[in-house]
Design a protein around this motif. Sequence first.
Motif, PDB file in Angstrom:
ATOM      1  N   SER A 124       0.816  -1.205   0.000  1.00 43.26           N
ATOM      2  CA  SER A 124       0.000   0.000   0.000  1.00 43.26           C
ATOM      3  C   SER A 124       0.855   1.263   0.000  1.00 43.26           C
ATOM      4  N   ALA A 125       0.772   2.044  -1.080  1.00 45.70           N
ATOM      5  CA  ALA A 125       1.491   3.316  -1.130  1.00 45.70           C
ATOM      6  C   ALA A 125       0.973   4.273  -0.068  1.00 45.70           C
ATOM      7  N   LYS A 126      -0.310   4.205   0.225  1.00 48.73           N
ATOM      8  CA  LYS A 126      -0.894   5.072   1.252  1.00 48.73           C
ATOM      9  C   LYS A 126      -0.305   4.761   2.621  1.00 48.73           C
ATOM     10  N   GLN A 127      -0.177   3.464   2.951  1.00 49.02           N
ATOM     11  CA  GLN A 127       0.417   3.092   4.228  1.00 49.02           C
ATOM     12  C   GLN A 127       1.873   3.526   4.299  1.00 49.02           C
ATOM     13  N   ALA A 128       2.633   3.304   3.218  1.00 53.43           N
ATOM     14  CA  ALA A 128       4.052   3.679   3.209  1.00 53.43           C
ATOM     15  C   ALA A 128       4.219   5.184   3.396  1.00 53.43           C
ATOM     16  N   ASP A 129       3.395   5.970   2.720  1.00 54.54           N
ATOM     17  CA  ASP A 129       3.469   7.421   2.862  1.00 54.54           C
ATOM     18  C   ASP A 129       3.170   7.839   4.303  1.00 54.54           C
ATOM     19  N   PHE A 130       2.173   7.205   4.907  1.00 54.33           N
ATOM     20  CA  PHE A 130       1.812   7.519   6.289  1.00 54.33           C
ATOM     21  C   PHE A 130       2.976   7.187   7.219  1.00 54.33           C
ATOM     22  N   ALA A 131       3.536   5.975   7.077  1.00 57.00           N
ATOM     23  CA  ALA A 131       4.634   5.552   7.942  1.00 57.00           C
ATOM     24  C   ALA A 131       5.846   6.465   7.791  1.00 57.00           C
ATOM     25  N   ASN A 132       6.168   6.829   6.560  1.00 55.29           N
ATOM     26  CA  ASN A 132       7.324   7.691   6.337  1.00 55.29           C
ATOM     27  C   ASN A 132       7.072   9.108   6.857  1.00 55.29           C
ATOM     28  N   GLY A 133       5.815   9.557   6.780  1.00 55.36           N
ATOM     29  CA  GLY A 133       5.479  10.853   7.348  1.00 55.36           C
ATOM     30  C   GLY A 133       5.657  10.873   8.856  1.00 55.36           C
ATOM     31  N   ARG A 134       5.244   9.797   9.527  1.00 56.83           N
ATOM     32  CA  ARG A 134       5.430   9.710  10.984  1.00 56.83           C
ATOM     33  C   ARG A 134       6.919   9.685  11.326  1.00 56.83           C
ATOM     34  N   ALA A 135       7.722   8.949  10.535  1.00 54.27           N
ATOM     35  CA  ALA A 135       9.160   8.904  10.806  1.00 54.27           C
ATOM     36  C   ALA A 135       9.776  10.296  10.688  1.00 54.27           C
ATOM     37  N   ARG A 136       9.343  11.070   9.694  1.00 51.44           N
ATOM     38  CA  ARG A 136       9.855  12.442   9.556  1.00 51.44           C
ATOM     39  C   ARG A 136       9.447  13.297  10.751  1.00 51.44           C
ATOM     40  N   GLU A 137       8.196  13.150  11.191  1.00 51.90           N
ATOM     41  CA  GLU A 137       7.736  13.926  12.348  1.00 51.90           C
ATOM     42  C   GLU A 137       8.547  13.613  13.602  1.00 51.90           C
ATOM     43  N   LEU A 138       8.992  12.364  13.711  1.00 49.91           N
ATOM     44  CA  LEU A 138       9.779  11.941  14.872  1.00 49.91           C
ATOM     45  C   LEU A 138      11.273  12.191  14.691  1.00 49.91           C
ATOM     46  N   GLY A 139      11.673  12.620  13.491  1.00 48.67           N
ATOM     47  CA  GLY A 139      13.082  12.875  13.232  1.00 48.67           C
ATOM     48  C   GLY A 139      13.923  11.632  13.079  1.00 48.67           C
ATOM     49  N   ILE A 140      13.285  10.510  12.684  1.00 51.98           N
ATOM     50  CA  ILE A 140      14.025   9.253  12.556  1.00 51.98           C
ATOM     51  C   ILE A 140      13.952   8.707  11.124  1.00 51.98           C
ATOM     52  N   GLU A 141      13.688   9.609  10.161  1.00 51.24           N
ATOM     53  CA  GLU A 141      13.481   9.155   8.782  1.00 51.24           C
ATOM     54  C   GLU A 141      14.722   8.553   8.143  1.00 51.24           C
ATOM     55  N   LYS A 142      15.912   8.833   8.678  1.00 54.87           N
ATOM     56  CA  LYS A 142      17.115   8.215   8.132  1.00 54.87           C
ATOM     57  C   LYS A 142      17.270   6.768   8.589  1.00 54.87           C
ATOM     58  N   SER A 143      16.559   6.398   9.625  1.00 57.23           N
ATOM     59  CA  SER A 143      16.696   5.057  10.194  1.00 57.23           C
ATOM     60  C   SER A 143      15.452   4.193  10.028  1.00 57.23           C
ATOM     61  N   VAL A 144      14.301   4.804   9.818  1.00 57.68           N
ATOM     62  CA  VAL A 144      13.046   4.067   9.712  1.00 57.68           C
ATOM     63  C   VAL A 144      12.351   4.468   8.427  1.00 57.68           C
TER      64      VAL A 144
END
Length: 287
Positions: A124-144
Amino acid sequence: MSVQDITTVPAPATPYQGDIARYWDHEARPVNLRLGDVDGLYHHHYGIGDVDHAALGAPDAADREKKLVAELHRLESAQAELLLDHLGPRRPDELLVDAGCGRGGSMVMAHQRFGSDVAGVTLSAKQADFANGRARELGIEKSVQAHVHNMLDMPFTTGQAAASWNNESSMYVDLHDLFAEHSRILAPGGRYVTITGCWNPVYGQPSKWVSQINAHFECNIHSRREYLRAMSDNRLVPQAVIDLTAATLPYWELRATSSLVTGIEEAFLNSYKDGSFQYLLIAADRI
């Protein structure tokens, strides 16, 4: 190769996978979103453990529903914690893989616990976008990071992952194909864990309740025997097989009293109680 080096590609390889991608792209059930809103961890699985009735307050209290939702979320996060417990002591320099990562709650929890890079795959592209958005909000997008990809053909090199898991996602694929792919991406000695609902071969065949669950989620629930056989055939040796059926009943009994009912609660409760359906954790090592 870090999670940042993985190319995201459109995934559905069969018409069925396309159906599943569309199903989850359009899914927006309050039961998933409202539970995640409690603390920002968005899961796509169920809960385990005893209900803390004191935390619910009085039955007629104005904030009863808010407290009930928070308790349901606590139970589903407890389920994810149990899965992570069985990954063993992981190191920050290891790659962990969530196959069927949904909106990414377990990935965030794994990174917070181990400090490891965590990569997830979902159709699901929608799920992936959501998960990656949360990782950016948490500042962990380089690791998750979540990637739109097929869990039967994951974008990792052979032996790259130290540990991997499926959390209530294995009923969407053929188990032999799934475990062959986990066996490929895991390093020798790597750990695989799944938590899943499965039909009980002692019952004889899938019950009408199991059939209702299949129809509701457009999935194909496997038997306990199929899990163990497919693992054995693909160099995954079970180290723990834990029946969580009794532990998940309180979650379902509480959810059935909430405003988040979806109509499938009766099937889960009846199938668990009549023995036709089981909730299992299986932890296996790659040999």
